[in-house]
Design a protein around this motif. Structure first.
Motif, PDB file in Angstrom:
ATOM      1  N   TYR A  71       0.839  -1.194   0.000  1.00  0.00           N
ATOM      2  CA  TYR A  71       0.000   0.000   0.000  1.00  0.00           C
ATOM      3  C   TYR A  71       0.878   1.250   0.000  1.00  0.00           C
ATOM      4  CZ  TYR A  71      -3.902  -3.061   1.229  1.00  0.00           C
ATOM      5  OH  TYR A  71      -4.849  -4.058   1.232  1.00  0.00           O
ATOM      6  N   THR A 169      -7.138   3.953  -6.556  1.00  0.00           N
ATOM      7  CA  THR A 169      -5.907   3.508  -5.912  1.00  0.00           C
ATOM      8  C   THR A 169      -4.827   3.401  -6.988  1.00  0.00           C
ATOM      9  OG1 THR A 169      -6.137   1.107  -6.240  1.00  0.00           O
ATOM     10  CG2 THR A 169      -7.313   2.089  -4.362  1.00  0.00           C
ATOM     11  N   LYS A 202      -8.183   0.775   0.702  1.00  0.00           N
ATOM     12  CA  LYS A 202      -7.753   2.148   0.999  1.00  0.00           C
ATOM     13  C   LYS A 202      -8.224   2.571   2.386  1.00  0.00           C
ATOM     14  CE  LYS A 202      -7.587   6.751  -1.170  1.00  0.00           C
ATOM     15  NZ  LYS A 202      -7.965   7.526  -2.370  1.00  0.00           N
ATOM     16  N   GLU A 204      -8.269   6.238   4.915  1.00  0.00           N
ATOM     17  CA  GLU A 204      -8.080   7.688   4.951  1.00  0.00           C
ATOM     18  C   GLU A 204      -8.270   8.200   6.374  1.00  0.00           C
ATOM     19  OE1 GLU A 204      -9.681   9.078   0.544  1.00  0.00           O
ATOM     20  OE2 GLU A 204     -11.093   9.024   2.215  1.00  0.00           O
ATOM     21  N   THR A 217      -3.154   8.779   3.967  1.00  0.00           N
ATOM     22  CA  THR A 217      -3.832   7.706   3.211  1.00  0.00           C
ATOM     23  C   THR A 217      -2.885   6.525   3.019  1.00  0.00           C
ATOM     24  OG1 THR A 217      -3.160   8.575   1.049  1.00  0.00           O
ATOM     25  CG2 THR A 217      -5.248   9.354   1.941  1.00  0.00           C
ATOM     26  N   SER A 218      -3.490   5.349   2.965  1.00  0.00           N
ATOM     27  CA  SER A 218      -2.804   4.110   2.580  1.00  0.00           C
ATOM     28  C   SER A 218      -3.632   3.507   1.474  1.00  0.00           C
ATOM     29  CB  SER A 218      -2.705   3.148   3.765  1.00  0.00           C
ATOM     30  OG  SER A 218      -1.992   3.715   4.836  1.00  0.00           O
ATOM     31  N   SER A 219      -3.047   3.346   0.259  1.00  0.00           N
ATOM     32  CA  SER A 219      -3.810   2.899  -0.913  1.00  0.00           C
ATOM     33  C   SER A 219      -3.132   1.714  -1.574  1.00  0.00           C
ATOM     34  CB  SER A 219      -3.949   4.029  -1.936  1.00  0.00           C
ATOM     35  OG  SER A 219      -4.521   5.186  -1.351  1.00  0.00           O
ATOM     36  N   GLU A 221      -1.371  -0.639  -3.905  1.00  0.00           N
ATOM     37  CA  GLU A 221      -0.497  -0.302  -5.027  1.00  0.00           C
ATOM     38  C   GLU A 221      -0.050  -1.530  -5.812  1.00  0.00           C
ATOM     39  OE1 GLU A 221       3.153   2.801  -5.674  1.00  0.00           O
ATOM     40  OE2 GLU A 221       3.265   1.518  -3.882  1.00  0.00           O
TER      41      GLU A 221
END
Length: 224
Positions: A71, A169, A202, A204, A217-219, A221
């Motif tokens: 992420y 994302t 994701k 937020e 944020t952590s998205s 990847e």
């Protein structure tokens, strides 16, 4: 204000992971758009129909055995995450979450249409290799989710605000996410997006400080 932000961010980085619903919460998409197949003269289906339905398979919210998801983190050095998923015996799934500062291991038990958190350990740096008897002896800590997931219900200890949400994302854009949202007494907004076939894609954390907005944020990847 800095102390409030630090506290809210800590909750965000821990990610909820099925924690008990909290009055000062913790934080946190699937499907492919259906082609237009309407027959002339027939009414279009009402919103909230098939495109917003959630899978009846609880395994749909866990990655495959041995999967490693990365992420992208923005706004804080610990927002970058690596999640490793391991399927264990007897309908149990272990998820190792590494944010660069610590690794938290969470074990879930899937029974019928529900999944429960049955074990959670921070600072866990070994491989968890329990026997089936040890797994079966674990007591439920909290309900992770129960299908069907519905707006107004609860998932991962957070209120389900909306189904069929679009979310972007680095991995891909999703059209049918489940949006979880909570707001703390300090005004911080915590959001989490779940997608069938992926789980959480994701997170937020948003807090306003005067005219400034603080966002982490952590998205999703990459998936290996």
């Amino acid at each position: 204000m800095k102390k409030l932000i630090a506290l809210g961010l800590l909750l965000f980085l821990l990610g909820g992971c099925g924690a008990e619903p909290d009055p000062d919460p913790v934080i946190p998409d699937a499907g492919t758009p259906q082609p237009d197949t309407a027959v002339p003269g027939e009414e279009e289906p009402a919103s909230g129909g098939e495109e917003n339905e959630v899978s009846e398979d609880p395994y749909a919210f866990f990655l495959e055995d041995g999967s490693i998801a990365q992420y992208k983190g923005e706004g804080n050095e610990y927002a970058q995450l690596t999640l490793r998923t391991v399927h264990l015996e007897g309908g149990h799934v272990a998820v190792y979450e590494d944010n660069g500062g610590t690794t938290v291991m969470s074990v879930y038990r899937i029974e019928g249409s529900a999944a429960d958190l049955v074990k959670e350990e921070p600072e866990f740096y070994e491989e968890y290799e329990p026997s089936l008897e040890e797994l079966q002896a674990l007591k439920p800590i909290s309900r992770y989710f129960e299908l069907p997931v519905e707006a107004g219900g609860e998932m991962n200890g957070m209120p389900v605000k909306e189904l069929g949400v679009k979310v972007e994302t680095p991995y891909k854009d999703f059209d049918n996410a489940i949006l979880l949202e909570n707001k703390t007494e300090d005004g911080a907004i915590l959001r989490s997006y779940f997608v069938e076939g992926y789980g959480e894609v994701k997170r937020e954390f948003i807090m306003e400080d005067g005219d400034n907005e603080y966002k982490v944020t952590s998205s999703l990847e990459k998936i290996e």
